[in-house]
Scaffold this active site. Structure first.
Site, short mmCIF file in Angstrom:
data_model
loop_
_atom_site.label_atom_id
_atom_site.label_comp_id
_atom_site.label_asym_id
_atom_site.label_seq_id
_atom_site.Cartn_x
_atom_site.Cartn_y
_atom_site.Cartn_z
CG ASP A 288 -10.92 -2.83 -9.88
OD1 ASP A 288 -12.00 -2.86 -10.53
OD2 ASP A 288 -9.84 -3.19 -10.35
CD GLU A 289 -6.59 -0.42 -9.75
OE1 GLU A 289 -5.45 -0.48 -9.30
OE2 GLU A 289 -6.93 -0.98 -10.80
C1 NGO Z 1 -5.14 -4.47 -9.21
C2 NGO Z 1 -6.00 -3.91 -10.32
C3 NGO Z 1 -5.94 -4.74 -11.60
C4 NGO Z 1 -4.50 -5.14 -11.94
C5 NGO Z 1 -3.92 -5.88 -10.76
C6 NGO Z 1 -2.51 -6.39 -11.00
C7 NGO Z 1 -7.31 -4.85 -8.74
C8 NGO Z 1 -8.48 -5.30 -7.99
N1 NGO Z 1 -7.32 -3.97 -9.71
O1 NGO Z 1 -6.08 -5.34 -8.53
O2 NGO Z 1 -6.52 -4.01 -12.66
O3 NGO Z 1 -4.51 -6.00 -13.05
O4 NGO Z 1 -3.93 -5.08 -9.60
O5 NGO Z 1 -1.59 -5.35 -11.15
#
Ligand code: NGO
Length: 478
Positions: A288-289
């Site tokens: 993710d991200e």
């Molecule tokens: C997002 C992020 C996380 C954060 C979460 C809560 C995902 C999959 N990546 O979810 O790093 O902790 O939101 O803000």
């Protein structure tokens, strides 16, 4: 008062009265952990350990007469002569016991203890009924994780997804890479002391979970969310310089140096170690991200990790961003970005992939309940009990139906949560709501009925010392 609502329940026949001299009869081949789980529940209400042996009024049958209910299904019958629990697998029998536990009154509240005559035939809607716990932003010791496993198993959830690594902490010992835990394990959000699981601790968690028919899915989040590893090992950075430890809550700034021999060696060692410690079939690789990773490199990297996970005999799970590459047939993609147009899950589904449904606005139980909630986030909105409950996974993304969905998972991120009490406050009562979304047929669910059933669970949580949100949407007894 059963949660999740069984797929079929009818009240019929005469009631059964449970007395302190009740006995439990179970075949010798039946798992003693299941029998003891039941015996403990009976003792709690009668005040006396039940006799185990022939001719008991409570019987456990395996294989029971449970036509068409599958490996997780079970039957439970209450009649004047006693209670019969039957299933075709130990797992189904364990679920029958969880149902019976909920049918029993709270200790000391009823004399005599009677259960109405009834017949339950039950099986889950989805095979993946998960709960994710983030032990990276704040560390939670083995005993907290065990308590969390008890909570999820009581509601027939069967997956504990442990988010083991992130920018703020690396929580699992990896042979040959000691600084991951010596350096990367020492931090937590806000500057706390951190912590980590030794291989032994991790095995203990896995074994405890398995006794309760919960499979641990370990997550090693790569290539982003890796600052703790980048602080521990200089060679994982493209410039060869270690990063400063990080205790803030920003996301999207870190990346492994992709394609370097050090990163390849690191990944191979980590995946091999985690696969070796994990008897279950899945390893979650995050994904993710990864905003600090060039998109082309990201795609090549995910393909490589997918091969690596499979070469280690496991199937890969990743957050929805991994949809940038075609999934292997056994790969699962975890949908979460409910706040942006969901193109990625559709790409996965078009490529034949399956989804775990974790839309942030329903399942991210790190969100506040309402404006008065002291901790938690609001970026995906407030999530009151009704929001967590009132949705259909198969009606969430256009073009995605139950054919494309393996199940539902709650996500408890812990940037703002650092104690077991805080975890419980955010978990209850939303986790039971999500457990019902994952288990019960859509047609059998309605919020008004759920609210009444849920209210009856409050006294049990109080007895167990569970802090919970006294939602104004629920008719609590007092
Ligand atoms: C997002 C992020 C996380 C954060 C979460 C809560 C995902 C999959 N990546 O979810 O790093 O902790 O939101 O803000």
């Amino acid at each position: 008062m059963v949660i999740p609502q069984p797929s079929s329940l009818s009240y019929e026949g005469r009631p059964f009265t449970l007395t302190p001299d009740v006995a439990i009869s179970a075949g010798a081949h039946i798992d003693t952990a299941i029998v003891h789980n039941l015996a403990k529940a009976v003792e709690e209400v009668t005040g006396k350990p039940p006799r185990l042996g022939e001719g008991g009024a409570i019987t456990l049958e395996l294989p029971g007469d449970t036509y068409d209910l599958g490996v997780e299904g079970y039957e439970l019958t209450v009649a004047e002569g006693g209670v019969k629990l039957g299933a075709v697998s130990p797992r189904g029998l364990f679920y029958a016991v969880q149902t019976l536990r909920q049918l029993l009154p709270e200790p000391g509240t009823a004399k005599p203890i009677t259960l109405p005559g009834m017949k339950i035939r039950d099986k889950p809607r989805y095979g993946w009924r998960g709960a994710m716990l983030d032990v990276a932003r704040h560390f939670f010791p083995v005993q907290d994780v065990k308590r969390y496993i008890d909570h999820i198993a009581a509601y027939k959830m069967n997956i504990l997804h442990l988010h083991l690594t992130d920018d703020q902490g690396w929580r699992l010992e990896i042979e040959g890479w000691p600084r991951l835990t010596e350096v990367g394990g020492r931090t937590a959000v806000g500057g706390g002391e951190g912590g980590f699981y030794t291989a032994e601790d991790y095995r203990e968690i896995v074994a405890y979970a398995r006794e309760r028919f919960v499979e641990v899915v370990p997550e090693i989040d790569v290539p982003g969310h890796t600052n703790a590893a980048l602080a521990a090992y200089a060679e994982l950075n493209c410039d060869g310089k270690p990063r400063e430890p990080y205790t803030g809550i920003e996301v999207g700034f870190s990346s492994l140096c992709l394609g370097s021999p050090a990163t390849d060696r690191f990944l191979a060692d980590v995946v091999r170690t985690v696969a070796g410690l994990t008897p279950g079939p899945y390893i979650h690789i995050g994904g993710d991200e990864a905003d600090a990773t060039p998109p082309d490199d990201y795609r090549k990297f995910i393909e490589k990790v997918q091969k690596l996970v499979r070469a280690n005999g496991k199937s890969m799970v990743g957050w929805q961003e991994i949809a940038a590459v075609p999934p292997a047939e056994d790969t699962l993609t975890q949908y979460w970005r409910s706040n942006v147009a969901p193109d990625d899950p559709l790409a996965t589904v078009r490529n034949g992939g399956k989804l775990i449904m974790s839309p942030a606005d329903k399942t991210y139980i790190a969100m506040k309940y309402d404006p008065s909630t002291r901790l938690g986030f609001t970026w995906a909105g407030y999530i009151e009990v009704r929001d967590a409950y009132d949705w259909d996974p198969a009606a969430t993304i256009d073009g995605v139906t139950d054919k494309n969905i393996v199940g539902v998972e709650s996500a408890l991120w812990t940037e703002t949560l650092s104690t077991m009490d805080e975890l419980e406050l955010f978990t209850f009562p939303r986790l039971p709501a999500l457990a019902e979304v994952a288990w019960s047929p859509q047609a059998s669910r309605d919020f008004a009925g759920f609210a009444v059933r849920l209210a009856a669970h409050g006294p049990r949580w109080t007895r167990l010392g569970i802090d919970f949100h006294r939602s104004p949407q629920i008719p609590w007894a007092s």
